[in-house]
Design a protein around this motif. Structure first.
Motif, PDB file in Angstrom:
ATOM      1  N   GLU A 178      -3.470  -3.229   4.805  1.00 48.52           N
ATOM      2  CA  GLU A 178      -4.360  -3.826   5.765  1.00 48.52           C
ATOM      3  C   GLU A 178      -3.937  -3.446   7.133  1.00 48.52           C
ATOM      4  O   GLU A 178      -5.265  -4.396   7.430  1.00 48.52           O
ATOM      5  CB  GLU A 178      -2.949  -5.713   5.287  1.00 48.52           C
ATOM      6  N   SER A 210       7.065 -14.318   0.419  1.00 47.24           N
ATOM      7  CA  SER A 210       5.750 -14.654   0.889  1.00 47.24           C
ATOM      8  C   SER A 210       6.024 -15.564  -0.975  1.00 47.24           C
ATOM      9  O   SER A 210       6.850 -15.916  -1.214  1.00 47.24           O
ATOM     10  CB  SER A 210       4.548 -13.393   0.538  1.00 47.24           C
ATOM     11  N   LYS A 249       1.341 -14.457  -4.477  1.00 44.55           N
ATOM     12  CA  LYS A 249       0.301 -14.810  -5.020  1.00 44.55           C
ATOM     13  C   LYS A 249      -0.093 -13.308  -5.262  1.00 44.55           C
ATOM     14  O   LYS A 249      -0.299 -12.359  -4.381  1.00 44.55           O
ATOM     15  CB  LYS A 249      -0.856 -15.306  -4.334  1.00 44.55           C
ATOM     16  N   SER A 276       0.783  -1.250   0.218  1.00 46.70           N
ATOM     17  CA  SER A 276       0.272  -0.356  -0.289  1.00 46.70           C
ATOM     18  C   SER A 276       0.431   1.740  -0.182  1.00 46.70           C
ATOM     19  O   SER A 276       0.151   1.923  -0.973  1.00 46.70           O
ATOM     20  CB  SER A 276      -0.814   0.163   0.980  1.00 46.70           C
ATOM     21  N   GLY A 335      -3.812  -8.521   1.384  1.00 48.33           N
ATOM     22  CA  GLY A 335      -3.267  -9.715   0.395  1.00 48.33           C
ATOM     23  C   GLY A 335      -2.408  -8.016  -0.242  1.00 48.33           C
ATOM     24  O   GLY A 335      -2.868  -6.856  -0.726  1.00 48.33           O
ATOM     25  N   ILE A 336      -1.847  -8.621  -1.227  1.00 50.60           N
ATOM     26  CA  ILE A 336      -0.918  -7.796  -2.273  1.00 50.60           C
ATOM     27  C   ILE A 336      -1.540  -6.546  -2.635  1.00 50.60           C
ATOM     28  O   ILE A 336      -1.180  -5.816  -2.349  1.00 50.60           O
ATOM     29  CB  ILE A 336       0.639  -8.292  -2.652  1.00 50.60           C
ATOM     30  N   GLU A 396      10.248   3.596   6.612  1.00 51.99           N
ATOM     31  CA  GLU A 396      10.139   2.932   6.682  1.00 51.99           C
ATOM     32  C   GLU A 396      10.491   1.723   7.804  1.00 51.99           C
ATOM     33  O   GLU A 396      12.485   2.383   7.806  1.00 51.99           O
ATOM     34  CB  GLU A 396      10.347   2.059   4.853  1.00 51.99           C
ATOM     35  N   ALA A 446       5.346  -6.998   3.864  1.00 52.14           N
ATOM     36  CA  ALA A 446       5.258  -7.953   4.584  1.00 52.14           C
ATOM     37  C   ALA A 446       4.841  -8.418   3.463  1.00 52.14           C
ATOM     38  O   ALA A 446       4.970 -10.546   3.475  1.00 52.14           O
ATOM     39  CB  ALA A 446       3.548  -8.676   5.214  1.00 52.14           C
ATOM     40  N   GLY A 447       4.528  -8.363   2.266  1.00 47.83           N
ATOM     41  CA  GLY A 447       4.426  -9.612   1.096  1.00 47.83           C
ATOM     42  C   GLY A 447       5.886 -10.301   0.076  1.00 47.83           C
ATOM     43  O   GLY A 447       6.127 -10.803  -0.267  1.00 47.83           O
ATOM     44  N   VAL A 466       8.820   5.074  13.499  1.00 48.47           N
ATOM     45  CA  VAL A 466       7.559   6.084  13.482  1.00 48.47           C
ATOM     46  C   VAL A 466       7.375   6.688  14.388  1.00 48.47           C
ATOM     47  O   VAL A 466       6.739   4.997  15.168  1.00 48.47           O
ATOM     48  CB  VAL A 466       6.873   6.783  12.483  1.00 48.47           C
TER      49      VAL A 466
HETATM   50  C1  LIG Z   1       5.091 -14.856   4.763  1.00 48.89           C
HETATM   51  C2  LIG Z   1       3.188 -13.582   4.300  1.00 48.89           C
HETATM   52  C3  LIG Z   1       3.127 -14.187   3.008  1.00 48.89           C
HETATM   53  C4  LIG Z   1       2.236 -13.671   2.011  1.00 48.89           C
HETATM   54  N1  LIG Z   1       1.449 -14.645   1.023  1.00 48.89           N
HETATM   55  C5  LIG Z   1       0.671 -13.601   0.763  1.00 48.89           C
HETATM   56  C6  LIG Z   1       0.358 -13.931  -0.758  1.00 48.89           C
HETATM   57  O1  LIG Z   1       1.123 -14.969  -1.202  1.00 48.89           O
HETATM   58  N2  LIG Z   1      -0.152 -12.866  -1.434  1.00 48.89           N
HETATM   59  C7  LIG Z   1      -0.909 -12.279  -0.671  1.00 48.89           C
HETATM   60  O2  LIG Z   1      -1.645 -11.572  -1.597  1.00 48.89           O
HETATM   61  N3  LIG Z   1      -0.712 -11.711   0.073  1.00 48.89           N
HETATM   62  C8  LIG Z   1       0.259 -12.382   0.700  1.00 48.89           C
HETATM   63  N4  LIG Z   1       0.805 -11.504   2.428  1.00 48.89           N
HETATM   64  C9  LIG Z   1       0.222 -10.524   2.703  1.00 48.89           C
HETATM   65  C10 LIG Z   1       0.912  -9.301   2.516  1.00 48.89           C
HETATM   66  O3  LIG Z   1       1.734  -9.208   2.586  1.00 48.89           O
HETATM   67  C11 LIG Z   1       0.635  -8.191   3.426  1.00 48.89           C
HETATM   68  O4  LIG Z   1      -1.490  -8.630   2.534  1.00 48.89           O
HETATM   69  C12 LIG Z   1       0.562  -7.270   2.405  1.00 48.89           C
HETATM   70  O5  LIG Z   1       1.795  -6.860   2.256  1.00 48.89           O
HETATM   71  C13 LIG Z   1      -0.084  -6.042   2.909  1.00 48.89           C
HETATM   72  O6  LIG Z   1       0.582  -4.638   2.457  1.00 48.89           O
HETATM   73  P1  LIG Z   1       0.627  -3.215   3.182  1.00 48.89           P
HETATM   74  O7  LIG Z   1       1.411  -1.893   2.710  1.00 48.89           O
HETATM   75  O8  LIG Z   1      -1.006  -2.687   3.757  1.00 48.89           O
HETATM   76  O9  LIG Z   1       0.579  -3.450   4.676  1.00 48.89           O
HETATM   77  P2  LIG Z   1       2.551  -4.002   4.849  1.00 48.89           P
HETATM   78  O10 LIG Z   1       3.633  -4.500   4.388  1.00 48.89           O
HETATM   79  O11 LIG Z   1       2.762  -5.200   6.303  1.00 48.89           O
HETATM   80  O12 LIG Z   1       3.812  -2.961   5.136  1.00 48.89           O
HETATM   81  C14 LIG Z   1       4.058  -2.118   5.997  1.00 48.89           C
HETATM   82  C15 LIG Z   1       4.338  -1.685   6.325  1.00 48.89           C
HETATM   83  O13 LIG Z   1       4.765  -0.587   6.940  1.00 48.89           O
HETATM   84  C16 LIG Z   1       5.913  -0.509   7.785  1.00 48.89           C
HETATM   85  N5  LIG Z   1       5.638   0.072   9.656  1.00 48.89           N
HETATM   86  C17 LIG Z   1       5.059  -0.379  10.399  1.00 48.89           C
HETATM   87  N6  LIG Z   1       5.355   0.501  11.803  1.00 48.89           N
HETATM   88  C18 LIG Z   1       6.415   1.337  11.304  1.00 48.89           C
HETATM   89  C19 LIG Z   1       6.905   2.828  11.737  1.00 48.89           C
HETATM   90  N7  LIG Z   1       6.116   2.991  13.531  1.00 48.89           N
HETATM   91  N8  LIG Z   1       7.496   3.191  10.554  1.00 48.89           N
HETATM   92  C20 LIG Z   1       7.743   3.332   9.842  1.00 48.89           C
HETATM   93  N9  LIG Z   1       7.409   2.047   9.233  1.00 48.89           N
HETATM   94  C21 LIG Z   1       6.020   1.085   9.847  1.00 48.89           C
HETATM   95  C22 LIG Z   1       6.368  -2.103   8.203  1.00 48.89           C
HETATM   96  O14 LIG Z   1       7.756  -2.134   7.841  1.00 48.89           O
HETATM   97  C23 LIG Z   1       5.960  -2.727   6.527  1.00 48.89           C
HETATM   98  O15 LIG Z   1       7.046  -2.555   6.106  1.00 48.89           O
HETATM   99  C24 LIG Z   1       1.851 -12.366   3.071  1.00 48.89           C
HETATM  100  C25 LIG Z   1       2.307 -11.822   4.331  1.00 48.89           C
HETATM  101  C26 LIG Z   1       2.975 -13.054   4.792  1.00 48.89           C
HETATM  102  C27 LIG Z   1       3.779 -12.564   5.636  1.00 48.89           C
END
Ligand SMILES: Cc1cc2nc3c(=O)[nH]c(=O)nc-3n(C[C@H](O)[C@H](O)[C@H](O)COP(=O)(O)OP(=O)(O)OC[C@H]3O[C@@H](n4cnc5c(N)ncnc54)[C@H](O)[C@@H]3O)c2cc1C
Length: 517
Positions: A487, A155, A158, A98, A494-495, A117, A151-152, A221
């Motif tokens: 998320e 992974s 997918k 995101s 999901g990604i 980050e 988090a992705g 942060v």
């Molecule tokens: C092992 C694993 C496998 C997965 N496999 C899949 C898959 O195959 N397909 C799929 O669709 N989804 C998968 N997912 C889920 C997917 O990764 C998440 O749904 C997606 O990454 C969410 O995106 P996001 O940007 O909302 O959050 P995130 O990807 O969680 O990113 C949030 C970011 O914010 C940063 N952050 C948090 N707090 C702070 C702070 N205080 N200051 C600065 N930075 C901060 C974190 O370090 C992180 O990098 C998987 C997850 C995991 C853990």
């Protein structure tokens, strides 16, 4: 440009003959068919399985062919991002899918954000994750959850792209632009694999840096600065950074910043989440069950299972990883949480999946806003404390149903090792019973699911137990210019849906800046 549907190829036929097939249907020369691009590819598993294609192509005098069955005109629409000129530099906190697409979307609309980050860049992060797997030394700020790509990154990658809108196509196009294979555009269940997604993300970051986005990695942060219900910037340690627009793209594991947001009176609400186990089976068992006689001609098989316990309550499979590995995906020391990842070839000899049970308000001991986070951490710590290590408690599924403990059927792929434990003693009675009922049902759908499978606990971080409530303009309901996305904010899972949320937020932010100036 025209589109033709329902072109069938045998499993062993090459896509190169698609043009010949189309020319035969149109009764023209093969060389008359130009610029073929596959729009959709699906597997028809009835009778003798085959792939069914929908293909766009060009041909002279196209109207002439519109009477032929399954041929229609192709209308190609693309999302065009409007570019503005502005000195405003929004802050983006978190660089997962995101945050990446919020940043890229802003940049391509003429706005250069500043990104914070908490984790490291991928090359360093990969070493940190490896160190955790091999030496059990976890970096709480840079791990499978945290760091460049979010988090992705570690992974299966997918790419669930249910939404067919133009914004989603834009995301697919960007992934291909930075190195993903073209087939993610049309495959039914596209995936990239951890090895490939890492380099795609690195290329995106390098491009953003070159274009003037400012990055602060290894910068957690600690506080979002708010004055008079308006956002004013962020604090990293003792350093303050000012901006009138802050995007929070935190993911579901930033427990600390959620607490800080609550203290700053940002409106948060508790929401349902889910916990459970990760099951693992020999890949061959799943492949043969799903792909029958054609298992060695088809890709590693996945499954999607659901069992209704009652009309309002279901147990389901989650983040299934064919030919993958189970990994320790926590961000807290002395706590265990599991998930799955796989490489692009999906060629490990085991396949794994989360099996999850919903946790509702009534399942928690109290109705405190953070009761969900506490519930998750308690389970993760309980798992660690059982062996005082990152080894996961594990049991044969059959033994779980019989309340027995025998040696595991096979050694799990889990990154930090396992030890035998009767998981009947791990979860609440309700979760244990739900899992048992679901396993019996799943065994009817996948023969050998019970007898050949093992299970490890706990899987706890499939979604965030909290939502940062926002309006339709993507701003927090009570803090102006605070944009909670992805998320962690409770608006995606999901990604791809998280990336989509980031891109849509970037458009809302551009509109706001434009209307103000
Ligand atoms: C092992 C694993 C496998 C997965 N496999 C899949 C898959 O195959 N397909 C799929 O669709 N989804 C998968 N997912 C889920 C997917 O990764 C998440 O749904 C997606 O990454 C969410 O995106 P996001 O940007 O909302 O959050 P995130 O990807 O969680 O990113 C949030 C970011 O914010 C940063 N952050 C948090 N707090 C702070 C702070 N205080 N200051 C600065 N930075 C901060 C974190 O370090 C992180 O990098 C998987 C997850 C995991 C853990």
């Amino acid at each position: 440009m025209l589109n033709i549907n329902e072109i069938k190829l045998n499993l062993d036929e090459s896509e190169e003959i698609l043009s010949t097939k189309i020319s035969q249907i149109l009764k023209v020369k093969n060389s008359d068919i130009k610029n073929i691009s596959i729009k959709r590819k699906s597997l028809d598993a009835r009778d003798i399985p085959c792939y069914v294609y929908s293909v766009d192509f060009e041909i002279k005098n196209e109207d002439k062919y519109l009477k032929i069955k399954n041929i229609t005109k192709t209308i190609k629409n693309k999302l065009i991002l409007e570019k503005i000129e502005t000195p405003v530099r929004p802050i983006v906190v978190g660089y997962g899918p995101s945050g990446i697409f919020a940043t890229l979307g802003l940049l391509r609309q003429g706005i250069k954000p500043i990104v914070f980050e908490r984790g490291s860049r991928i090359d360093i992060r990969s070493k940190e994750v490896d160190k955790f797997f091999k030496q059990n030394e976890l970096n709480e700020n840079s791990n499978i959850q945290f760091g460049e790509g979010g988090a992705g990154t570690f992974s299966d990658a997918k790419l669930t792209t249910r939404s067919k809108d133009l914004d989603m196509q834009y995301i697919v196009d960007v992934l291909i632009e930075f190195g993903a294979k073209e087939s993610i555009r049309y495959e039914h269940l596209p995936h990239i694999g951890t090895d490939k997604i890492r380099s795609i993300i690195q290329r995106i970051t390098n491009y953003l840096i070159k274009e003037g986005v400012e990055f602060h990695f290894n910068s957690k942060v600690d506080e979002i600065l708010i004055e008079n219900e308006k956002v004013k910037g962020v604090r990293v340690g003792s350093q303050k950074y000012h901006s009138d627009i802050v995007v929070v793209a935190l993911g579901h594991s930033a427990f600390d910043l959620f607490k800080s947001l609550h203290q700053s009176k940002v409106y948060l609400e508790a929401k349902e989440f889910a916990v459970g186990v990760r099951v693992e089976h020999p890949k061959l068992l799943i492949d043969k069950n799903q792909n029958k006689d054609y298992y060695n001609l088809l890709d590693s098989a996945s499954y999607s299972l659901i069992h209704k316990i009652n009309p309002a309550y279901s147990v389901y499979s989650f983040c299934m990883c064919p030919g993958g590995h189970i990994v320790s995906s926590g961000s807290n020391k002395q706590a265990i949480c599991l998930n799955g990842m796989s490489y692009s070839l999906r060629n490990n000899k085991y396949s794994n999946s989360g099996i999850l049970v919903p946790v509702r308000k009534q399942d928690l001991k109290n109705d405190d806003l953070f009761a969900g986070f506490e519930y998750i951490l308690n389970l993760e710590k309980k798992a660690y404390n059982l062996s005082n290590s990152y080894k996961a408690p594990a049991q044969n599924i059959k033994d779980f149903l019989n309340n027995e403990l025998n040696p595991l059927k096979f050694e799990s792929s889990y990154s930090n090792g396992t030890f035998p434990y009767n998981l009947n003693n791990f979860f609440s009675e309700n979760i244990t019973n739900c899992l048992k009922e679901a396993f019996i049902n799943f065994d009817k759908k996948i023969k050998g699911f019970i007898d050949e499978g093992i299970m490890l606990a706990p899987e706890t971080r499939s979604s965030c137990p909290i939502r940062i409530k926002r309006n339709i303009d993507y701003q927090s309901v009570n803090i102006e210019n605070l944009y909670p996305i992805g998320e962690g904010a409770g608006y995606s899972g999901g990604i791809m849906s998280s990336a989509l949320d980031g891109l849509k937020a970037s458009i809302k932010i551009k509109d706001k800046i434009k209307n103000k100036e």
